[in-house]
Design a protein around this motif. Structure first.
Motif, PDB file in Angstrom:
ATOM      1  N   HIS A 129      49.508  79.429   7.106  1.00  6.02           N
ATOM      2  CA  HIS A 129      48.213  79.883   7.654  1.00  6.02           C
ATOM      3  C   HIS A 129      48.037  81.395   7.561  1.00  6.02           C
ATOM      4  CE1 HIS A 129      48.485  75.986  10.072  1.00  6.02           C
ATOM      5  NE2 HIS A 129      47.490  75.842   9.241  1.00  6.02           N
ATOM      6  N   GLY A 168      47.190  82.245  11.669  1.00  9.82           N
ATOM      7  CA  GLY A 168      47.983  81.293  12.446  1.00  9.82           C
ATOM      8  C   GLY A 168      48.648  81.879  13.677  1.00  9.82           C
ATOM      9  N   ASN A 169      49.452  81.061  14.310  1.00  6.50           N
ATOM     10  CA  ASN A 169      50.178  81.479  15.513  1.00  6.50           C
ATOM     11  C   ASN A 169      51.294  82.472  15.188  1.00  6.50           C
ATOM     12  OD1 ASN A 169      48.750  79.859  17.385  1.00  6.50           O
ATOM     13  ND2 ASN A 169      49.775  78.068  16.539  1.00  6.50           N
ATOM     14  N   PRO A 194      56.577  79.240  11.492  1.00  8.38           N
ATOM     15  CA  PRO A 194      56.437  78.025  12.310  1.00  8.38           C
ATOM     16  C   PRO A 194      57.499  77.010  11.906  1.00  8.38           C
ATOM     17  CG  PRO A 194      54.867  77.960  10.502  1.00  8.38           C
ATOM     18  CD  PRO A 194      55.638  79.250  10.345  1.00  8.38           C
ATOM     19  N   VAL A 199      58.167  70.008  10.497  1.00 13.14           N
ATOM     20  CA  VAL A 199      59.004  68.814  10.351  1.00 13.14           C
ATOM     21  C   VAL A 199      60.482  69.173  10.537  1.00 13.14           C
ATOM     22  CG1 VAL A 199      59.261  66.650   9.099  1.00 13.14           C
ATOM     23  CG2 VAL A 199      57.262  68.052   8.688  1.00 13.14           C
ATOM     24  N   HIS A 200      60.775  69.790  11.650  1.00 10.40           N
ATOM     25  CA  HIS A 200      62.143  70.172  12.038  1.00 10.40           C
ATOM     26  C   HIS A 200      62.792  71.130  11.046  1.00 10.40           C
ATOM     27  CE1 HIS A 200      62.909  67.373  15.442  1.00 10.40           C
ATOM     28  NE2 HIS A 200      61.842  66.836  14.935  1.00 10.40           N
ATOM     29  N   ALA A 242      53.945  76.203  21.126  1.00 15.73           N
ATOM     30  CA  ALA A 242      53.107  77.339  20.731  1.00 15.73           C
ATOM     31  C   ALA A 242      51.912  76.942  19.865  1.00 15.73           C
ATOM     32  CB  ALA A 242      53.958  78.370  19.994  1.00 15.73           C
TER      33      ALA A 242
END
Ligand SMILES: Cc1cc2nc3c(=O)[nH]c(=O)nc-3n(C[C@H](O)[C@H](O)[C@H](O)COP(=O)(O)O)c2cc1C
Length: 216
Positions: free
Chosen positions: A12, A16-17, A61, A64-65, A129
């Motif tokens: 992102h 994004g975050n 981020p 998927v682990h 988050a």
């Protein structure tokens, strides 16, 4: 003065975050660090530039682990540390509440730093988050204060502040009571409201039951 390179490993990019985590960290660090966006870069060129820095800080981020594929592409191009004392650190943020979600990735990064001969600053992890960039600033103020503290600690010592890392990593696992409460909320469909809103915003509500990889 120590030269630090910060990498944003989110697909992102600036929206994004991960970007918010970086900005809050930098507010505390008060150091002019270049930030580069993995999603916009050639992996080999980017990894080649690591030689020009004393410290490489990856922010990303959890997907998927694991790490996002674009980060893996950069890591696959990395060479061993170029000089004694060259350091590497990681900040991983994720959607599910438990920081334990990132344990596999954390173990991978510890091994990577060791194998490539970097000084390992460690991996700070934050769960829960996913909504940060959608919420008003105020809702995340406690989180932002800890991220600033992580940055301040980095400015002062060149390392990650242990208290900040531990605060970010809480809850590590939910208690049985908390899990049961969440299950009940899930049954009430309260949590679904956010996803419904996102599906509508992205004009994808109609496709919410799509199963593109199944043969019908
Ligand atoms: C494809 C995908 C996979 C994800 N997998 C996980 C996961 O395994 N565990 C988790 O806790 N969050 C997961 N998440 C949530 C993201 O980690 C979370 O939304 C994060 O804040 C996104 O950061 P960004 O906006 O910088 O990309 C996933 C999100 C996506 C889009």
């Amino acid at each position: 003065m120590r030269k630090t390179l910060i990498l944003n490993g989110s697909p992102h990019g600036k929206k994004g975050n991960t970007e918010i985590f970086i900005r809050k960290f930098l507010e505390g660090a008060k150091e002019p660090c270049p930030v580069r966006y993995v999603v916009q870069e050639d992996p080999a060129e980017l990894a080649g530039d690591f030689a020009n820095y004393d410290v490489i800080l990856f922010f990303m981020p959890l997907y998927v682990h694991a790490m996002p594929g674009i980060v893996m592409e950069v890591i696959e191009q990395m060479q061993p540390a170029q000089r004694a004392g060259q350091s590497i650190g990681f900040v991983v943020q994720s959607g599910f509440l438990e920081a334990a979600q990132s344990d596999y990735l954390k173990a991978y990064f510890a091994m990577l730093a060791k194998r490539l001969g970097y000084v390992d600053l460690g991996c700070a992890v934050r769960g829960g988050a996913a909504g940060v960039c959608m919420q008003p600033e105020k809702a995340s103020e406690a989180l932002f204060a800890v991220l600033r503290k992580l940055g301040e600690g980095y400015r002062e010592t060149g390392a990650f502040d242990g208290e900040a890392v531990s605060a970010l990593g809480t809850p590590y696992r939910l208690t049985q009571k908390e899990s049961r409460l969440l299950e009940r909320l899930h049954r009430l469909k309260i949590g679904d409201l956010m996803w419904t809103f996102m599906l509508l915003r992205n004009k994808a509500f109609r496709l919410r039951r799509a199963r593109p990889y199944t043969e019908e």
